[in-house]
Write a protein that holds these residues in place. Structure first.
Motif, short mmCIF file in Angstrom:
data_model
loop_
_atom_site.label_atom_id
_atom_site.label_comp_id
_atom_site.label_asym_id
_atom_site.label_seq_id
_atom_site.Cartn_x
_atom_site.Cartn_y
_atom_site.Cartn_z
N GLY A 140 0.74 -0.90 -0.21
CA GLY A 140 0.15 0.03 0.24
C GLY A 140 0.50 1.69 0.00
O GLY A 140 -0.04 2.53 -0.45
N ARG A 186 -0.97 2.36 -11.41
CA ARG A 186 -0.26 2.48 -9.91
C ARG A 186 1.08 3.13 -9.97
O ARG A 186 1.44 3.78 -8.41
N ASN A 194 2.99 3.66 -6.46
CA ASN A 194 2.06 3.98 -5.78
C ASN A 194 0.80 2.16 -5.36
O ASN A 194 1.30 1.59 -5.92
N SER A 195 0.79 2.76 -4.58
CA SER A 195 -0.75 1.11 -3.48
C SER A 195 0.60 0.42 -4.40
O SER A 195 0.13 -0.99 -4.94
N LYS A 244 2.27 -3.76 -3.57
CA LYS A 244 1.68 -4.85 -3.81
C LYS A 244 2.77 -5.83 -3.29
O LYS A 244 4.35 -5.75 -3.83
#
Length: 121
Positions: A15, A66, A83-84, A86
């Motif tokens: 995240g 992302r 971003n974001s 995983k």
């Protein structure tokens, strides 16, 4: 002698965000497409994102929405805003650039050494 040097990798929680930078240095006459690839252990190297000198971008389906690629043509730099993130984004991220070192040469692919990105769950 042309060199590509990446920076900005590291460890981040799922995240979270990271920003990778890649600086091309040396005798560069002109740059064409620049991009980021990644390679995880046991996997083939894959294209993450690329950007032309005119700013057109291309992304792997797994990172669309992302990750954002950008470049500064005046500085011969390319960036990857991540971003974001995983856990499956964990890999060594390598910078690639197609460069022309003088007027009479063709374009050649250059690679950086890579920077590790680790995303913990």
């Amino acid at each position: 002698q042309v060199q590509l040097v990446e920076s900005g990798g590291g460890l981040v929680q799922a995240g979270g965000s990271l920003r990778l930078s890649c600086a091309a240095s040396g005798s560069i006459f002109r740059s064409d497409a620049m991009g980021w690839y990644r390679q995880a252990p046991g996997n083939q190297r894959e294209l993450v994102a690329s950007i032309t000198s005119g700013g057109s971008t291309n992304y792997a389906d797994s990172v669309k929405g992302r990750l954002i690629i950008s470049r500064d043509n005046a500085k011969d730099m390319v960036y990857l805003q991540m971003n974001s993130l995983k856990p499956e984004d964990t890999a060594v991220y390598l910078c690639n650039a197609r460069l022309k070192v003088h007027f009479y040469s063709g374009f050649t692919d250059y690679w950086g050494q890579g920077t590790q990105v680790t995303v913990s769950s």
